[in-house]
Design a protein around this motif. Structure first.
Motif, PDB file in Angstrom:
ATOM      1  N   ALA A 171     -19.295   3.081  26.489  1.00  0.00           N
ATOM      2  CA  ALA A 171     -19.582   1.934  25.629  1.00  0.00           C
ATOM      3  C   ALA A 171     -18.317   1.130  25.425  1.00  0.00           C
ATOM      4  N   LYS A 172     -18.506  -0.105  24.972  1.00  0.00           N
ATOM      5  CA  LYS A 172     -17.372  -0.913  24.519  1.00  0.00           C
ATOM      6  C   LYS A 172     -17.787  -1.604  23.234  1.00  0.00           C
ATOM      7  N   GLY A 173     -16.810  -1.854  22.391  1.00  0.00           N
ATOM      8  CA  GLY A 173     -17.088  -2.524  21.134  1.00  0.00           C
ATOM      9  C   GLY A 173     -15.934  -2.292  20.183  1.00  0.00           C
ATOM     10  N   SER A 174     -15.542  -3.341  19.494  1.00  0.00           N
ATOM     11  CA  SER A 174     -14.428  -3.226  18.563  1.00  0.00           C
ATOM     12  C   SER A 174     -14.569  -4.238  17.444  1.00  0.00           C
ATOM     13  N   GLY A 175     -15.090  -5.422  17.778  1.00  0.00           N
ATOM     14  CA  GLY A 175     -15.353  -6.457  16.788  1.00  0.00           C
ATOM     15  C   GLY A 175     -16.710  -7.083  17.057  1.00  0.00           C
ATOM     16  N   MET A 176     -17.171  -7.949  16.157  1.00  0.00           N
ATOM     17  CA  MET A 176     -18.509  -8.539  16.225  1.00  0.00           C
ATOM     18  C   MET A 176     -19.541  -7.420  16.328  1.00  0.00           C
ATOM     19  N   ILE A 177     -19.400  -6.428  15.435  1.00  0.00           N
ATOM     20  CA  ILE A 177     -20.245  -5.240  15.466  1.00  0.00           C
ATOM     21  C   ILE A 177     -21.079  -5.147  14.203  1.00  0.00           C
ATOM     22  N   PHE A 178     -22.351  -5.403  14.323  1.00  0.00           N
ATOM     23  CA  PHE A 178     -23.297  -5.165  13.239  1.00  0.00           C
ATOM     24  C   PHE A 178     -24.692  -5.088  13.843  1.00  0.00           C
ATOM     25  N   PRO A 179     -25.467  -4.082  13.482  1.00  0.00           N
ATOM     26  CA  PRO A 179     -26.709  -3.809  14.196  1.00  0.00           C
ATOM     27  C   PRO A 179     -27.828  -4.802  13.944  1.00  0.00           C
ATOM     28  N   ASN A 180     -28.516  -5.106  14.990  1.00  0.00           N
ATOM     29  CA  ASN A 180     -29.729  -5.901  14.905  1.00  0.00           C
ATOM     30  C   ASN A 180     -30.513  -5.613  16.177  1.00  0.00           C
ATOM     31  N   MET A 181     -30.892  -4.389  16.371  1.00  0.00           N
ATOM     32  CA  MET A 181     -31.519  -3.768  17.532  1.00  0.00           C
ATOM     33  C   MET A 181     -30.474  -3.009  18.337  1.00  0.00           C
ATOM     34  N   ALA A 182     -29.412  -3.698  18.738  1.00  0.00           N
ATOM     35  CA  ALA A 182     -28.283  -3.002  19.351  1.00  0.00           C
ATOM     36  C   ALA A 182     -27.026  -3.630  18.772  1.00  0.00           C
ATOM     37  N   THR A 183     -25.855  -3.139  19.110  1.00  0.00           N
ATOM     38  CA  THR A 183     -24.670  -3.667  18.466  1.00  0.00           C
ATOM     39  C   THR A 183     -23.501  -3.946  19.383  1.00  0.00           C
ATOM     40  N   THR A 184     -23.568  -3.551  20.618  1.00  0.00           N
ATOM     41  CA  THR A 184     -22.416  -3.679  21.495  1.00  0.00           C
ATOM     42  C   THR A 184     -22.907  -3.449  22.910  1.00  0.00           C
ATOM     43  N   LEU A 185     -22.020  -3.114  23.829  1.00  0.00           N
ATOM     44  CA  LEU A 185     -22.461  -2.728  25.167  1.00  0.00           C
ATOM     45  C   LEU A 185     -22.413  -1.209  25.270  1.00  0.00           C
ATOM     46  N   GLY A 186     -23.541  -0.591  25.580  1.00  0.00           N
ATOM     47  CA  GLY A 186     -23.607   0.852  25.754  1.00  0.00           C
ATOM     48  C   GLY A 186     -24.480   1.177  26.952  1.00  0.00           C
ATOM     49  N   TYR A 187     -24.009   2.087  27.794  1.00  0.00           N
ATOM     50  CA  TYR A 187     -24.749   2.438  29.002  1.00  0.00           C
ATOM     51  C   TYR A 187     -24.835   3.961  29.112  1.00  0.00           C
ATOM     52  N   ILE A 188     -26.068   4.439  29.151  1.00  0.00           N
ATOM     53  CA  ILE A 188     -26.340   5.872  29.146  1.00  0.00           C
ATOM     54  C   ILE A 188     -27.014   6.244  30.462  1.00  0.00           C
ATOM     55  N   PHE A 189     -26.607   7.382  31.039  1.00  0.00           N
ATOM     56  CA  PHE A 189     -27.116   7.807  32.341  1.00  0.00           C
ATOM     57  C   PHE A 189     -27.559   9.269  32.271  1.00  0.00           C
ATOM     58  N   THR A 190     -28.695   9.559  32.887  1.00  0.00           N
ATOM     59  CA  THR A 190     -29.144  10.947  32.982  1.00  0.00           C
ATOM     60  C   THR A 190     -29.698  11.207  34.376  1.00  0.00           C
ATOM     61  N   ASP A 191     -29.564  12.459  34.830  1.00  0.00           N
ATOM     62  CA  ASP A 191     -30.169  12.849  36.113  1.00  0.00           C
ATOM     63  C   ASP A 191     -31.562  13.423  35.907  1.00  0.00           C
ATOM     64  N   ALA A 192     -32.044  13.413  34.668  1.00  0.00           N
ATOM     65  CA  ALA A 192     -33.393  13.901  34.373  1.00  0.00           C
ATOM     66  C   ALA A 192     -34.434  12.963  34.970  1.00  0.00           C
ATOM     67  N   ASP A 193     -35.611  13.509  35.222  1.00  0.00           N
ATOM     68  CA  ASP A 193     -36.732  12.729  35.757  1.00  0.00           C
ATOM     69  C   ASP A 193     -37.604  12.283  34.583  1.00  0.00           C
ATOM     70  N   LEU A 194     -37.371  11.053  34.119  1.00  0.00           N
ATOM     71  CA  LEU A 194     -38.098  10.507  32.976  1.00  0.00           C
ATOM     72  C   LEU A 194     -38.574   9.099  33.294  1.00  0.00           C
ATOM     73  N   SER A 195     -39.782   8.781  32.878  1.00  0.00           N
ATOM     74  CA  SER A 195     -40.362   7.469  33.163  1.00  0.00           C
ATOM     75  C   SER A 195     -39.722   6.385  32.309  1.00  0.00           C
ATOM     76  N   ASN A 196     -39.937   5.134  32.693  1.00  0.00           N
ATOM     77  CA  ASN A 196     -39.445   4.000  31.905  1.00  0.00           C
ATOM     78  C   ASN A 196     -39.981   4.045  30.480  1.00  0.00           C
ATOM     79  N   ASP A 197     -41.257   4.412  30.360  1.00  0.00           N
ATOM     80  CA  ASP A 197     -41.884   4.457  29.042  1.00  0.00           C
ATOM     81  C   ASP A 197     -41.231   5.506  28.143  1.00  0.00           C
ATOM     82  N   ILE A 198     -40.975   6.689  28.686  1.00  0.00           N
ATOM     83  CA  ILE A 198     -40.340   7.757  27.895  1.00  0.00           C
ATOM     84  C   ILE A 198     -38.902   7.373  27.554  1.00  0.00           C
TER      85      ILE A 198
END
Length: 433
Positions: A206-233
């Motif tokens: 993730a990155k973020g240091s200023g202009m941070i206040f939640p309103n659905m999301a708050t910054t740039l965050g990228y999460i990765f998994t090797d699990a087999d999960l659908s878009n809906d899940i």
């Protein structure tokens, strides 16, 4: 792709040490590249690519600001069920750039699709043609400046050439450094768990240091998994966990035009099929995902612009979640509270002020307030043995816990923030210089 130590110096992270971070290693199906596209006056990695050679399922949450960047518009228009690449640039937000900014993304996406399609032909037994509709963008930096389309386009061949299929800790660190702007430290987190009997990984940056206040999301965050999960899940898990993690932090009360958190699944581990997020087989994964998101969120707050103290605001026994959250953020976003904490002033009156201005009806006779383990207000009155000197000593701590007990219900909410120092003003006064 060696780790360029100049990045640590140029991004003011020279005090960071590799052992301060978890050991993110290889995660099957994710490939990473980072280069310098000369978006800054000083050389540093400023363009990062994640490549999913077999595609990835995905879900995202975006800013709820009424003014959004061109890359958020692009991402919202993506209809593909799988993503082939995520590309993030720093220095330029591509916000308030109009049709030229959007056109730039279209040109870059076309170049990426051509380059990655050629890589597919070179590296795969059964190559696939990659479409520009399978590419997500993350942009961060200054609003309103012309988007550097040509600089980024010219860097795509090098970016694709430097893709590494096998990851290690330095490569993840390089990516985390490459997406930073005013951050002082890269932000990485990981967890390993099981879905059924299958062992899976969850990695995140993730990155973020200023202009941070939640309103659905708050910054740039990228999460990765090797699990087999659908878009809906993925979408349901992300939305479930975002409220108490990325949506529970604030640095300055400002919501960006570019906020996004995306979650990618490469499906390389053949875990039991999950059709419902309430499936017992996914309980541990759910907890691990929350841990990764919370870890990254706290790192953002701890690295807030000019921060010297990490502040936790716990509001407990509220009538409902909404009111607990309103009070928590009324305190966490109060400049008077934040400056008092920066000055190590045990001015609990500012907490009372912030509770009062939240516009939540409370029973004052039931209100309790404490700093750390030191009780200050009990049943709406100052405790008889209150000693300001004890609180003054506590205020010198780097981590400050403020607890508000409303004694009106069963709902709780915790917000995380930082103090407001002179350094915050210096950073933001000089941001574009």
């Amino acid at each position: 792709m060696p780790l360029n130590l100049k990045n640590f110096i140029n991004t003011q992270t020279f005090n960071s040490k590799m052992n301060d971070f978890q050991d993110l290693e290889h995660i099957e199906g994710v490939s990473i590249s980072a280069v310098c596209a000369n978006l800054y006056t000083k050389r540093r990695d400023d363009l990062v690519m994640f490549y999913f050679r077999d595609g990835a399922n995905y879900a995202s949450v975006y800013t709820q600001s009424k003014i959004i960047s061109e890359n958020i518009k692009w991402n919202l228009n993506i209809k593909s069920k799988k993503i082939r690449s995520l590309i993030i640039n720093t220095r330029n937000a591509n916000a308030f750039t109009g049709s030229d900014g959007y056109k730039g993304l279209k040109e870059i996406a076309k170049e990426i699709s051509i380059q990655l399609s050629e890589k597919q032909k070179k590296d795969e037994d059964y190559p696939k043609k990659i479409s520009d509709n399978e590419i997500l963008f993350g942009c961060t930096g200054t609003i309103g400046e012309k988007y550097p389309t040509e600089k980024i386009k010219k860097s795509i061949p090098e970016l694709v050439k430097k893709i590494k299929y096998v990851q290690n800790k330095p490569i993840w660190m390089k990516a985390a450094l490459g997406i930073m702007t005013t951050d002082l430290k890269p932000k990485l987190a990981m967890e390993e768990c099981k879905i059924g009997n299958a062992e899976v990984k969850i990695y995140g940056i993730a990155k973020g240091s200023g202009m941070i206040f939640p309103n659905m999301a708050t910054t740039l965050g990228y999460i990765f998994t090797d699990a087999d999960l659908s878009n809906d899940i993925l979408s349901k898990l992300l939305k479930k966990n975002i409220d108490t993690t990325f949506n529970a932090i604030t640095c300055d009360g400002d919501t960006s035009t570019n906020d996004m958190v995306s979650f990618f699944s490469t499906a390389k581990v053949k875990n039991p099929i999950i059709n419902n997020i309430n499936d017992k087989k996914i309980i541990n994964f759910d907890k691990a995902l929350h841990s990764v998101l919370l870890n990254l969120s706290k790192r953002i707050v701890a690295d807030g612009e000019g921060a010297s103290k990490f502040i936790t605001v716990n509001v407990v026994k509220s009538k409902n979640d909404k009111e607990a959250k309103k009070i928590a953020f009324s305190i966490a976003n109060s400049n008077l509270v934040k400056t008092a904490i920066a000055g190590e002033d045990p001015n609990w009156g500012r907490i009372i002020m912030a509770i009062g201005k939240s516009n939540v009806d409370i029973n004052l006779k039931e209100l309790s307030v404490q700093f750390g383990k030191i009780k200050i207000i009990e049943k709406g009155e100052l405790v008889k043995n209150y000693k300001e000197s004890d609180v003054a000593i506590y205020m010198k701590s780097q981590s400050i816990d403020i607890s508000i007990n409303l004694n009106m219900g069963l709902k709780n909410f915790t917000a995380y923030t930082m103090d407001l120092t002179k350094k915050y003003i210096e950073i933001n006064a000089d941001y574009r210089s």
